[in-house]
Write an enzyme that holds these catalytic residues in place. Structure first.
Site, PDB file in Angstrom:
ATOM      1  N   LYS A   6     -14.672  32.699  19.322  1.00 12.80           N
ATOM      2  CA  LYS A   6     -15.682  31.647  19.533  1.00 12.80           C
ATOM      3  C   LYS A   6     -15.266  30.711  20.667  1.00 12.80           C
ATOM      4  CE  LYS A   6     -15.108  30.041  15.367  1.00 12.80           C
ATOM      5  NZ  LYS A   6     -13.958  30.893  14.945  1.00 12.80           N
ATOM      6  N   ARG A  10     -19.094  24.092   9.290  1.00  9.05           N
ATOM      7  CA  ARG A  10     -18.212  25.004   8.555  1.00  9.05           C
ATOM      8  C   ARG A  10     -18.421  24.946   7.060  1.00  9.05           C
ATOM      9  NH1 ARG A  10     -13.803  25.268  12.588  1.00  9.05           N
ATOM     10  NH2 ARG A  10     -12.225  26.565  11.651  1.00  9.05           N
ATOM     11  N   ARG A  22      -1.788  34.541  19.860  1.00  8.79           N
ATOM     12  CA  ARG A  22      -2.488  33.577  20.726  1.00  8.79           C
ATOM     13  C   ARG A  22      -1.537  32.519  21.283  1.00  8.79           C
ATOM     14  NH1 ARG A  22      -7.602  30.425  18.449  1.00  8.79           N
ATOM     15  NH2 ARG A  22      -6.147  29.921  16.773  1.00  8.79           N
ATOM     16  N   ARG A  59      -0.226  27.535  18.249  1.00  8.58           N
ATOM     17  CA  ARG A  59      -0.705  26.554  17.267  1.00  8.58           C
ATOM     18  C   ARG A  59       0.055  26.692  15.958  1.00  8.58           C
ATOM     19  NH1 ARG A  59      -7.207  26.957  17.557  1.00  8.58           N
ATOM     20  NH2 ARG A  59      -6.892  26.870  15.300  1.00  8.58           N
ATOM     21  N   ARG A  72      -6.584  30.463   6.229  1.00 10.01           N
ATOM     22  CA  ARG A  72      -7.765  30.098   7.015  1.00 10.01           C
ATOM     23  C   ARG A  72      -8.881  31.126   6.835  1.00 10.01           C
ATOM     24  NH1 ARG A  72      -5.243  29.748  12.685  1.00 10.01           N
ATOM     25  NH2 ARG A  72      -7.377  29.432  13.415  1.00 10.01           N
TER      26      ARG A  72
HETATM   27  P1  AP5 Z   1     -10.223  32.412  20.141  1.00  9.03           P
HETATM   28  O1  AP5 Z   1     -11.353  32.410  21.109  1.00  9.03           O
HETATM   29  O2  AP5 Z   1      -9.188  31.351  20.272  1.00  9.03           O
HETATM   30  O3  AP5 Z   1     -10.809  32.500  18.651  1.00  9.03           O
HETATM   31  P2  AP5 Z   1     -11.646  31.440  17.808  1.00  9.03           P
HETATM   32  O4  AP5 Z   1     -12.762  32.190  17.146  1.00  9.03           O
HETATM   33  O5  AP5 Z   1     -12.014  30.256  18.641  1.00  9.03           O
HETATM   34  O6  AP5 Z   1     -10.544  31.100  16.724  1.00  9.03           O
HETATM   35  P3  AP5 Z   1      -9.929  29.699  16.246  1.00  9.03           P
HETATM   36  O7  AP5 Z   1      -8.676  30.051  15.500  1.00  9.03           O
HETATM   37  O8  AP5 Z   1      -9.799  28.710  17.346  1.00  9.03           O
HETATM   38  O9  AP5 Z   1     -11.048  29.269  15.291  1.00  9.03           O
HETATM   39  P4  AP5 Z   1     -10.905  28.408  14.084  1.00  9.03           P
HETATM   40  O10 AP5 Z   1     -12.329  28.300  13.742  1.00  9.03           O
HETATM   41  O11 AP5 Z   1     -10.025  28.837  12.972  1.00  9.03           O
HETATM   42  O12 AP5 Z   1     -10.103  27.119  14.646  1.00  9.03           O
HETATM   43  P5  AP5 Z   1     -10.596  25.682  15.059  1.00  9.03           P
HETATM   44  O13 AP5 Z   1      -9.819  25.281  16.224  1.00  9.03           O
HETATM   45  O14 AP5 Z   1     -12.089  25.607  15.108  1.00  9.03           O
HETATM   46  O15 AP5 Z   1      -9.523  33.854  20.222  1.00  9.03           O
HETATM   47  C1  AP5 Z   1      -8.368  34.146  19.450  1.00  9.03           C
HETATM   48  C2  AP5 Z   1      -7.411  35.031  20.270  1.00  9.03           C
HETATM   49  O16 AP5 Z   1      -8.026  36.295  20.519  1.00  9.03           O
HETATM   50  C3  AP5 Z   1      -7.055  34.457  21.642  1.00  9.03           C
HETATM   51  O17 AP5 Z   1      -5.717  34.743  21.900  1.00  9.03           O
HETATM   52  C4  AP5 Z   1      -7.968  35.204  22.621  1.00  9.03           C
HETATM   53  O18 AP5 Z   1      -7.370  35.359  23.902  1.00  9.03           O
HETATM   54  C5  AP5 Z   1      -8.146  36.558  21.927  1.00  9.03           C
HETATM   55  N1  AP5 Z   1      -9.480  37.134  22.126  1.00  9.03           N
HETATM   56  C6  AP5 Z   1     -10.667  36.476  22.074  1.00  9.03           C
HETATM   57  N2  AP5 Z   1     -11.686  37.315  22.273  1.00  9.03           N
HETATM   58  C7  AP5 Z   1     -11.127  38.549  22.452  1.00  9.03           C
HETATM   59  C8  AP5 Z   1     -11.669  39.854  22.699  1.00  9.03           C
HETATM   60  N3  AP5 Z   1     -13.011  40.054  22.768  1.00  9.03           N
HETATM   61  N4  AP5 Z   1     -10.814  40.897  22.806  1.00  9.03           N
HETATM   62  C9  AP5 Z   1      -9.470  40.704  22.715  1.00  9.03           C
HETATM   63  N5  AP5 Z   1      -8.898  39.489  22.503  1.00  9.03           N
HETATM   64  C10 AP5 Z   1      -9.723  38.426  22.363  1.00  9.03           C
HETATM   65  O19 AP5 Z   1     -10.155  24.834  13.776  1.00  9.03           O
HETATM   66  C11 AP5 Z   1      -8.802  24.583  13.480  1.00  9.03           C
HETATM   67  C12 AP5 Z   1      -8.703  23.689  12.236  1.00  9.03           C
HETATM   68  O20 AP5 Z   1      -9.358  22.421  12.505  1.00  9.03           O
HETATM   69  C13 AP5 Z   1      -9.409  24.225  10.985  1.00  9.03           C
HETATM   70  O21 AP5 Z   1      -8.601  25.115  10.249  1.00  9.03           O
HETATM   71  C14 AP5 Z   1      -9.695  22.919  10.235  1.00  9.03           C
HETATM   72  O22 AP5 Z   1      -8.537  22.442   9.605  1.00  9.03           O
HETATM   73  C15 AP5 Z   1     -10.057  21.957  11.353  1.00  9.03           C
HETATM   74  N6  AP5 Z   1     -11.496  21.959  11.651  1.00  9.03           N
HETATM   75  C16 AP5 Z   1     -12.088  22.335  12.832  1.00  9.03           C
HETATM   76  N7  AP5 Z   1     -13.420  22.230  12.745  1.00  9.03           N
HETATM   77  C17 AP5 Z   1     -13.673  21.771  11.503  1.00  9.03           C
HETATM   78  C18 AP5 Z   1     -14.895  21.486  10.796  1.00  9.03           C
HETATM   79  N8  AP5 Z   1     -16.093  21.666  11.370  1.00  9.03           N
HETATM   80  N9  AP5 Z   1     -14.802  21.064   9.520  1.00  9.03           N
HETATM   81  C19 AP5 Z   1     -13.594  20.879   8.926  1.00  9.03           C
HETATM   82  N10 AP5 Z   1     -12.412  21.140   9.515  1.00  9.03           N
HETATM   83  C20 AP5 Z   1     -12.461  21.593  10.798  1.00  9.03           C
END
Ligand code: AP5
Length: 217
Positions: A15, A85, A124, A157, A168
């Protein structure tokens, strides 16, 4: 053309990678609640102090805190990356957008299986200054551990440790997956195969979001 969209999908589905690429090349803003929260943690704000222990364990930050974070930022074209979420967050978002007569246009569901998600997250690396992400195998930087753009250090991270990744994924299935039905009832869900190569996913999203004629394209 204005597009209001949500990227929904499990951790590691891509994402953030895709939202950042679209924001670089098209006239659409990435609103990442994860990035905003990590910035608060780095800066040691009150919100950051409350969020950090939850994020470290792969748990969600309370709805009222994240809703307040994005409430004033919903003008123009945007991709919400990592929000909503929970059903509570989705209802709050719907109420804000419906009140302005501008409901969501599209909710993109990124679909991928668990083994790939684990591999992506544990490999990552990211630039904490810009949010740009790399992968040790799939998208490595030119020099290991160094960002291609600003030459500064890349970090892993704390919530990308295997045991937290598993938590997660479970949190996602329990709290966030019900949003597929929530938005399915509104007829706005579109699915993408998140296992496809990055450029292929981007091309698909450009079509789904109608960005082909974006001003920066
Ligand atoms: P990446 O693009 O980083 O994946 P992502 O879907 O963004 O994954 P995240 O881990 O960032 O999502 P998340 O929702 O858990 O974390 P967030 O920061 O929102 O890609 C991942 C890897 O794969 C990278 O290395 C990339 O290079 C590779 N890749 C990507 N696409 C690829 C492809 N097509 N082919 C091959 N490789 C590929 O949230 C973190 C924390 O914040 C949560 O756990 C929670 O505690 C808090 N939080 C955030 N938002 C909220 C909310 N709305 N409500 C409550 N708590 C929240």
């Amino acid at each position: 053309m204005i597009v209001r969209s949500v990227f929904l999908g499990p951790p590691g589905a891509g994402k953030g990678t895709q939202a950042q690429l679209l924001a670089e090349h098209y006239d659409v803003r990435q609103i990442s609640t994860g990035d905003i929260l990590r910035r608060h943690v780095r800066e040691g704000s009150e919100l950051g102090r409350r969020a950090e222990p939850l994020m470290r364990l792969g748990q969600l930050v309370p709805d009222d805190l994240v809703v307040a974070m994005i409430a004033d930022d919903l003008a123009g074209s945007f991709v919400l990356d990592g929000f909503p979420r929970t059903v509570g967050q989705a209802e709050a978002l719907d109420a804000m957008l419906d009140a302005g007569g501008r409901p969501l246009d599209v909710v993109v569901l990124f679909e991928a299986e668990r083994a790939t998600l684990v591999e992506r997250l544990t490999g990552r690396w990211s630039n904490p200054r810009t949010g740009r992400t790399y992968h040790a195998t799939f998208a490595p930087p030119r020099t290991p551990g160094i960002d291609d753009d600003d030459g500064g250090p890349l970090v892993q991270r704390p919530d990308d440790r295997l045991e937290v990744v598993i938590d997660r994924l479970e949190t996602y299935e329990r709290e966030t997956l019900p949003l597929v039905d929530h938005y399915g009832r509104r007829g706005v869900v579109r699915r993408v195969d998140a296992l496809a190569p990055v450029a292929e996913v981007t091309a698909k999203l450009v079509g789904l979001l109608g960005l082909a004629h974006g001003v920066n394209a």
